[in-house]
Design an enzyme around this catalytic site. Structure first.
Site, PDB file in Angstrom:
ATOM      1  CG  HIS A 130      -6.708   4.615  -0.955  1.00 62.94           C
ATOM      2  ND1 HIS A 130      -7.432   3.613  -0.367  1.00 62.94           N
ATOM      3  CD2 HIS A 130      -5.799   4.000  -1.738  1.00 62.94           C
ATOM      4  CE1 HIS A 130      -6.965   2.445  -0.776  1.00 62.94           C
ATOM      5  NE2 HIS A 130      -5.977   2.646  -1.615  1.00 62.94           N
TER       6      HIS A 130
HETATM    7  C1  UD1 Z   1      -0.909   2.562  -2.764  1.00 62.23           C
HETATM    8  C2  UD1 Z   1      -1.158   1.343  -3.655  1.00 62.23           C
HETATM    9  C3  UD1 Z   1      -2.573   0.824  -3.431  1.00 62.23           C
HETATM   10  C4  UD1 Z   1      -2.884   0.625  -1.977  1.00 62.23           C
HETATM   11  C5  UD1 Z   1      -2.585   1.911  -1.216  1.00 62.23           C
HETATM   12  C6  UD1 Z   1      -2.877   1.787   0.258  1.00 62.23           C
HETATM   13  C7  UD1 Z   1       0.007   1.344  -5.840  1.00 62.23           C
HETATM   14  C8  UD1 Z   1      -0.167   1.553  -7.276  1.00 62.23           C
HETATM   15  N1  UD1 Z   1      -1.042   1.698  -5.073  1.00 62.23           N
HETATM   16  O1  UD1 Z   1      -1.726   3.612  -3.224  1.00 62.23           O
HETATM   17  O2  UD1 Z   1      -2.688  -0.413  -4.104  1.00 62.23           O
HETATM   18  O3  UD1 Z   1      -4.234   0.277  -1.813  1.00 62.23           O
HETATM   19  O4  UD1 Z   1      -1.209   2.241  -1.417  1.00 62.23           O
HETATM   20  O5  UD1 Z   1      -2.499   2.905   0.953  1.00 62.23           O
HETATM   21  O6  UD1 Z   1       1.039   0.883  -5.414  1.00 62.23           O
HETATM   22  N2  UD1 Z   1       1.875   9.551   0.646  1.00 62.23           N
HETATM   23  C9  UD1 Z   1       2.201  10.197   1.819  1.00 62.23           C
HETATM   24  N3  UD1 Z   1       2.728   9.468   2.821  1.00 62.23           N
HETATM   25  C10 UD1 Z   1       2.940   8.140   2.717  1.00 62.23           C
HETATM   26  C11 UD1 Z   1       2.598   7.485   1.519  1.00 62.23           C
HETATM   27  C12 UD1 Z   1       2.061   8.210   0.492  1.00 62.23           C
HETATM   28  O7  UD1 Z   1       2.019  11.392   1.960  1.00 62.23           O
HETATM   29  O8  UD1 Z   1       3.435   7.531   3.681  1.00 62.23           O
HETATM   30  C13 UD1 Z   1       1.310  10.325  -0.485  1.00 62.23           C
HETATM   31  C14 UD1 Z   1       2.296  10.382  -1.639  1.00 62.23           C
HETATM   32  O9  UD1 Z   1       2.937  11.591  -1.658  1.00 62.23           O
HETATM   33  C15 UD1 Z   1       1.457  10.168  -2.878  1.00 62.23           C
HETATM   34  C16 UD1 Z   1       0.127   9.659  -2.372  1.00 62.23           C
HETATM   35  O10 UD1 Z   1       0.164   9.652  -0.955  1.00 62.23           O
HETATM   36  O11 UD1 Z   1       1.265  11.351  -3.577  1.00 62.23           O
HETATM   37  C17 UD1 Z   1      -0.145   8.297  -2.898  1.00 62.23           C
HETATM   38  O12 UD1 Z   1       0.867   7.339  -2.511  1.00 62.23           O
HETATM   39  P1  UD1 Z   1       1.224   6.101  -3.482  1.00 62.23           P
HETATM   40  O13 UD1 Z   1       2.143   5.173  -2.823  1.00 62.23           O
HETATM   41  O14 UD1 Z   1       1.603   6.636  -4.799  1.00 62.23           O
HETATM   42  O15 UD1 Z   1      -0.137   5.367  -3.736  1.00 62.23           O
HETATM   43  P2  UD1 Z   1      -1.414   5.124  -2.827  1.00 62.23           P
HETATM   44  O16 UD1 Z   1      -2.520   5.946  -3.357  1.00 62.23           O
HETATM   45  O17 UD1 Z   1      -1.096   5.197  -1.358  1.00 62.23           O
END
Ligand code: UD1
Length: 372
Positions: A210
């Site tokens: 991811h």
């Molecule tokens: C975040 C953390 C990372 C961690 C990871 C584990 C930061 C900078 N990054 O990255 O350190 O390893 O979480 O998962 O804080 N999304 C969903 N549903 C959810 C959560 C997210 O659909 O419940 C989607 C969001 O729309 C977004 C993408 O996933 O576009 C990424 O989510 P985000 O929280 O921005 O960062 P992660 O890549 O999950």
């Protein structure tokens, strides 16, 4: 006036925070000397990324949910910053308790520092040396602002010293994530996860992917999937897909999923069961490098660097990067029976949360008499 309980504000935001906070909350509750407000920022919000973990790990319902959701780094960070500032003014805690390196962590640390609320940072000192990783920025800022830097491995202590953090702020306590793993291993072993998925112990590989550096670039992602599909032809590769990666497959790869065994994001216990019985694990996660080392399962890390060097020096982890050839070579070695053996690092013994609570109690009890 003397109060009897130390007020803490504990904050979680994203999936990897939940398993770190769970043993801390339990330990603080058991002692009866802390009054903890639990805040969920809502950075992760899907049930499979958030609520399910609360139930499985016995984390109480958050007292407050800021529901910040997704957004750019600035938007996500800014919303947490505003929300946490309001809460700190209202609750007036003696300290804030933060874990890990996600955007929610850094935002809360900024809010607390400006209001002169001391910060306890659990999993401090980790450095990849790679400032293109958003987490690296989050780690540096949070540690700089913290009063207690609780570290998991010797490199963490050294990194903090090199950055000029005072010696009395650095406390090596072990790894709370491994507290959770040890506390749940027996429960996970009772699950029928393998049967449900028609898998045999030691006869599959487990993959997670991811990181922006792997999934936000179509060329890298396609190359990685190519290598993984080749491994899959020999040994099933199970792939619980993170939402960020689903979006990348849809938006960058034209919606064609890789020919691997795709799954929804798994719960903590099922994932633990899957890790503990895998032939090997491929990942770009931080926590999974540590969990596989604790379990003695070979891990190939699909990154150029790691902030957790002890998993390489002592544990089962091998850094392979994201190039197909290197991934295939490393997988081949394991399939040929020459997987790296490892040891469990010092203090990864299931008691890190208790060491942390000891220190917080020692340092914060005097604050009760002063602040009233
Ligand atoms: C975040 C953390 C990372 C961690 C990871 C584990 C930061 C900078 N990054 O990255 O350190 O390893 O979480 O998962 O804080 N999304 C969903 N549903 C959810 C959560 C997210 O659909 O419940 C989607 C969001 O729309 C977004 C993408 O996933 O576009 C990424 O989510 P985000 O929280 O921005 O960062 P992660 O890549 O999950």
């Amino acid at each position: 006036m003397e109060r009897s309980k130390i007020r803490l504000l504990a904050l979680v935001g994203a999936r990897p925070n939940f398993m770190k906070m769970a043993p801390l909350l339990r330990e603080l509750e058991t002692r009866g000397r802390f009054e903890t407000t639990l805040v969920h920022t809502g950075q992760h919000y899907d049930a499979s990324m958030s609520g399910d973990f609360f139930r499985e790990l016995g984390i109480p319902e958050p007292d407050v949910n800021l529901a910040v959701g997704s957004g750019s780094h600035a938007a996500q960070t800014a919303q947490v910053l505003v929300g946490v500032e309001e809460l700190l003014i209202e609750k007036r805690p003696e300290a804030v308790l933060l874990v890990g390196d996600v955007n929610s962590t850094v935002a809360a640390s900024l809010a607390a520092a400006k209001l002169l609320v001391p910060i306890a940072h659990v999993e401090a000192g980790l450095r990849s040396g790679d400032r293109t990783m958003p987490e690296e920025i989050n780690r540096i800022v949070t540690d700089t602002l913290s009063t207690w830097c609780f570290t998991t491995e010797p490199a963490g202590d050294e990194n903090l010293r090199r950055e000029g953090i005072a010696e009395e702020k650095i406390h090596r306590v072990g790894n709370v994530m491994i507290d959770t793993l040890r506390a749940n291993q027996a429960r996970a072993d009772e699950l029928d996860t393998l049967e449900r998925l028609s898998l045999e112990s030691g006869r599959y590989a487990l993959l997670t992917l991811h990181r922006p550096s792997n999934v936000d670039d179509p060329k890298t992602l396609a190359e990685l999937f190519g290598a993984l599909e080749e491994i899959h032809r020999e040994l099933p590769v199970l792939f619980p897909v993170h939402p960020r990666t689903s979006a990348a497959i849809r938006d960058l790869l034209g919606g064609t999923p890789p020919a691997l065994r795709l799954l929804e994001p798994q719960g903590y216990l099922d994932f633990l069961r899957l890790m503990s019985q895998a032939k090997f694990v491929l990942t770009d996660s931080g926590g999974i490098q540590e969990e596989t080392t604790a379990l003695g399962i070979p891990c190939l890390t699909l990154r150029e660097n790691t902030e957790r060097p002890i998993t390489i020096e002592k544990g089962t982890n091998v850094l392979v990067g994201s190039r197909a050839e290197a991934v295939l070579r490393a997988a081949r070695r394991i399939l040929d029976g020459t997987a790296k053996a490892g040891q469990v690092p010092e203090l990864w013994d299931g008691h890190a949360a208790s060491r942390i609570a000891d220190i917080l109690e020692r340092d914060l009890r005097p604050a009760l008499t002063v602040r009233g």
